[in-house]
Design an enzyme around this catalytic site. Structure first.
Site, PDB file in Angstrom:
ATOM      1  N   ASN A 173      -1.260  -1.507   8.660  1.00 55.72           N
ATOM      2  CA  ASN A 173      -2.479  -1.308   7.878  1.00 55.72           C
ATOM      3  C   ASN A 173      -3.700  -1.891   8.590  1.00 55.72           C
ATOM      4  O   ASN A 173      -4.750  -2.097   7.969  1.00 55.72           O
ATOM      5  CB  ASN A 173      -2.335  -1.972   6.505  1.00 55.72           C
ATOM      6  CG  ASN A 173      -1.194  -1.387   5.701  1.00 55.72           C
ATOM      7  OD1 ASN A 173      -0.936  -0.187   5.753  1.00 55.72           O
ATOM      8  ND2 ASN A 173      -0.492  -2.221   4.964  1.00 55.72           N
TER       9      ASN A 173
ATOM     10  N   HIS B 154       0.387  -0.749  -6.996  1.00 58.56           N
ATOM     11  CA  HIS B 154       1.107  -1.692  -6.157  1.00 58.56           C
ATOM     12  C   HIS B 154       2.124  -2.542  -6.931  1.00 58.56           C
ATOM     13  O   HIS B 154       1.931  -2.849  -8.106  1.00 58.56           O
ATOM     14  CB  HIS B 154       0.120  -2.653  -5.491  1.00 58.56           C
ATOM     15  CG  HIS B 154      -0.527  -2.105  -4.266  1.00 58.56           C
ATOM     16  ND1 HIS B 154      -1.897  -2.143  -4.062  1.00 58.56           N
ATOM     17  CD2 HIS B 154      -0.002  -1.517  -3.165  1.00 58.56           C
ATOM     18  CE1 HIS B 154      -2.174  -1.609  -2.886  1.00 58.56           C
ATOM     19  NE2 HIS B 154      -1.058  -1.217  -2.321  1.00 58.56           N
TER      20      HIS B 154
ATOM     21  N   GLU C 220      -5.492   2.262  -8.063  1.00 66.91           N
ATOM     22  CA  GLU C 220      -5.882   1.989  -6.686  1.00 66.91           C
ATOM     23  C   GLU C 220      -6.892   3.049  -6.274  1.00 66.91           C
ATOM     24  O   GLU C 220      -6.766   4.213  -6.647  1.00 66.91           O
ATOM     25  CB  GLU C 220      -4.671   2.038  -5.759  1.00 66.91           C
ATOM     26  CG  GLU C 220      -3.624   0.977  -6.048  1.00 66.91           C
ATOM     27  CD  GLU C 220      -2.398   1.104  -5.164  1.00 66.91           C
ATOM     28  OE1 GLU C 220      -2.535   1.586  -4.019  1.00 66.91           O
ATOM     29  OE2 GLU C 220      -1.306   0.735  -5.618  1.00 66.91           O
TER      30      GLU C 220
ATOM     31  N   SER D 111      -1.491   3.882  -0.946  1.00 64.56           N
ATOM     32  CA  SER D 111      -1.009   3.587   0.400  1.00 64.56           C
ATOM     33  C   SER D 111       0.189   4.415   0.821  1.00 64.56           C
ATOM     34  O   SER D 111       0.479   4.498   2.015  1.00 64.56           O
ATOM     35  CB  SER D 111      -0.650   2.108   0.503  1.00 64.56           C
ATOM     36  OG  SER D 111       0.388   1.775  -0.402  1.00 64.56           O
TER      37      SER D 111
ATOM     38  N   ASP E 239      -8.088  -1.392  -7.363  1.00 63.83           N
ATOM     39  CA  ASP E 239      -7.518  -2.054  -6.194  1.00 63.83           C
ATOM     40  C   ASP E 239      -7.989  -1.302  -4.948  1.00 63.83           C
ATOM     41  O   ASP E 239      -7.558  -0.186  -4.684  1.00 63.83           O
ATOM     42  CB  ASP E 239      -5.990  -2.035  -6.312  1.00 63.83           C
ATOM     43  CG  ASP E 239      -5.291  -2.786  -5.189  1.00 63.83           C
ATOM     44  OD1 ASP E 239      -5.909  -2.991  -4.142  1.00 63.83           O
ATOM     45  OD2 ASP E 239      -4.105  -3.127  -5.365  1.00 63.83           O
TER      46      ASP E 239
ATOM     47  N   HIS F 163      -6.667  -0.468   0.395  1.00 66.20           N
ATOM     48  CA  HIS F 163      -6.564   0.427   1.542  1.00 66.20           C
ATOM     49  C   HIS F 163      -7.858   1.186   1.824  1.00 66.20           C
ATOM     50  O   HIS F 163      -7.870   2.086   2.665  1.00 66.20           O
ATOM     51  CB  HIS F 163      -5.403   1.396   1.338  1.00 66.20           C
ATOM     52  CG  HIS F 163      -4.077   0.717   1.336  1.00 66.20           C
ATOM     53  ND1 HIS F 163      -3.352   0.477   2.484  1.00 66.20           N
ATOM     54  CD2 HIS F 163      -3.359   0.175   0.321  1.00 66.20           C
ATOM     55  CE1 HIS F 163      -2.245  -0.163   2.178  1.00 66.20           C
ATOM     56  NE2 HIS F 163      -2.217  -0.359   0.876  1.00 66.20           N
TER      57      HIS F 163
ATOM     58  N   LYS G 232      -5.810  -6.079   5.719  1.00 65.65           N
ATOM     59  CA  LYS G 232      -5.570  -4.720   6.194  1.00 65.65           C
ATOM     60  C   LYS G 232      -6.679  -4.335   7.166  1.00 65.65           C
ATOM     61  O   LYS G 232      -6.676  -4.775   8.299  1.00 65.65           O
ATOM     62  CB  LYS G 232      -5.425  -3.782   5.002  1.00 65.65           C
ATOM     63  CG  LYS G 232      -4.171  -4.105   4.166  1.00 65.65           C
ATOM     64  CD  LYS G 232      -3.995  -3.186   2.997  1.00 65.65           C
ATOM     65  CE  LYS G 232      -2.652  -3.391   2.307  1.00 65.65           C
ATOM     66  NZ  LYS G 232      -2.444  -4.755   1.780  1.00 65.65           N
TER      67      LYS G 232
END
Length: 391
Positions: free
Chosen positions: A42, A129, A175, A179, A204, A207, A237
């Site tokens: 990541n 997550h 998110e 991911s 979130d 990413h 990340k």
């Protein structure tokens, strides 16, 4: 010196049985050393091992920032570097306040274990997550899974909760960029739903931080400062460093400081790392070259790898090559690793049953030539284009 007593025979059998079951289902995990071209990390902007971050680290050391904190933030572990980072992050991400944790997992788990109260309900996207699930497991609120990226289902769940007599706070948890699937949450629609139902929206940005949005501020930055918005900005990340920042209203920050066990009883993160996080965020805000290079790389990845992946993943650095069978996914991953490509197979329970896949992650640790070689190798291994997406 005390003599150790022998372990009774069979005391570890139950663990071995479970591990054998995982192996039989092609789901037993093991640690694999780093090797080959990076198509799995990541480290999206290639900063983790970069000279520029090493230089920032040396500068922070030279100005005397300590490595260890020596205690929890509420004891003697609260350092000026923590507070300066939090003030800077709040201003940068357009939030009233911020709170720094040692990891994104720790921040997410503490959030969901602490902020939703008894009588509240957490409506969470079914693909959020594991750290959010861990927090919800420890929390007091009712939790309901909602169909992935379906804003209408979130709205209906809000209505159902109220119609059934629910009087607590509604928390909507998503998110911004997923991911394992590479698709994006409908944050604009969810913000409208949250406003309509008096709900809190938790986004979130693990990413997306550093990669997307003005100055790398993420995919929800345009929502601005809101009393009903909490965001998570992972630092390990794309930022290439370590930690997690919760950006939230000041009253919720104070509540976390007073009630979040994962914050209160944990040794504070390294002040040196806090200083480094701040320096990296500032660098990316002023230097668009990393995001520009990242954008070009993703565009090339779409041209060469996009036909293996669902259309919903377009525009992200995550390329999920759907295989289905656990064993086949792991065999393909091993074959790619033998060819010098560090691609990992992802199996349940990380992803839903029947959706084992190769997770190809693009970062500035590779170039277009490496992407071309990976695409050619996938073809040679017999990986077929996803139906309807072949060029």
């Amino acid at each position: 010196m005390a003599t150790l007593k022998p372990v009774p025979m069979g005391v570890l059998d139950a663990y071995e049985t479970q591990l054998d079951g995982l192996a039989a289902d092609e789901r037993r995990r093991s640690l694999i050393p780093q090797a080959g071209l990076d198509f799995s990390s990541n480290d999206y902007l290639g900063l983790a091992g970069s000279g520029v971050v090493r230089d920032l680290l040396r500068t922070a050391i030279d100005r005397g920032v300590p490595i260890g904190s020596g205690g929890s933030r509420l004891l003697r572990g609260n350092h000026r570097a923590h507070e300066e980072l939090e003030q800077f992050a709040a201003a940068h991400f357009d939030s009233e306040a911020a709170l720094y944790f040692s990891s994104g997992f720790a921040a997410n788990a503490a959030l969901f274990a602490t902020l939703p109260q008894r009588g509240d309900v957490v409506l969470y996207d079914e693909l959020v997550h594991a750290s959010a699930h861990e927090g919800m497991r420890l929390g007091r609120a009712e939790c309901r899974a909602i169909r992935h990226n379906d804003a209408d289902s979130f709205a209906a769940a809000c209505q159902d909760y109220r119609r059934s007599g629910g009087r607590g706070r509604i928390w909507i948890a998503v998110e911004s960029l997923y991911s394992m699937d590479g698709d994006r949450a409908p944050v604009d629609a969810l913000a409208v739903i949250a406003d309509r139902h008096g709900a809190m929206l938790v986004v979130d940005e693990a990413h997306a931080t550093g990669c997307f949005g003005t100055g790398g501020k993420g995919l929800s930055a345009h929502l601005g400062q809101r009393e009903n918005l909490v965001t998570l900005r992972t630092c390990g990340k794309a930022l290439g460093v370590e930690g997690g920042l919760l950006c939230l209203p000041m009253v919720l920050r104070d509540f976390m400081v007073n009630r979040a066990r994962g914050f209160i009883f944990s040794t504070a993160p390294s002040p040196l790392m806090a200083a480094l996080v701040q320096d990296v965020i500032a660098m990316l805000a002023n230097d668009a070259s990393y995001r520009d290079g990242f954008e070009r790389l993703v565009a090339h990845g779409e041209a060469r790898l996009g036909h293996f992946c669902p259309a919903s993943a377009r525009g992200s650095q995550i390329f999920p090559v759907m295989i289905g069978d656990n064993g086949r996914a792991m065999q393909l991953a091993a074959a790619l690793q033998e060819q010098g490509f560090d691609v990992r197979g992802i199996r349940p329970p990380t992803v839903p049953q029947g959706t084992a896949r190769l997770r190809i992650s693009l970062s500035l640790n590779v170039d277009s030539i490496a992407i071309d070689a990976l695409a050619d190798t996938l073809d040679a291994l017999g990986v077929e284009p996803l139906a309807g997406l072949a060029a």
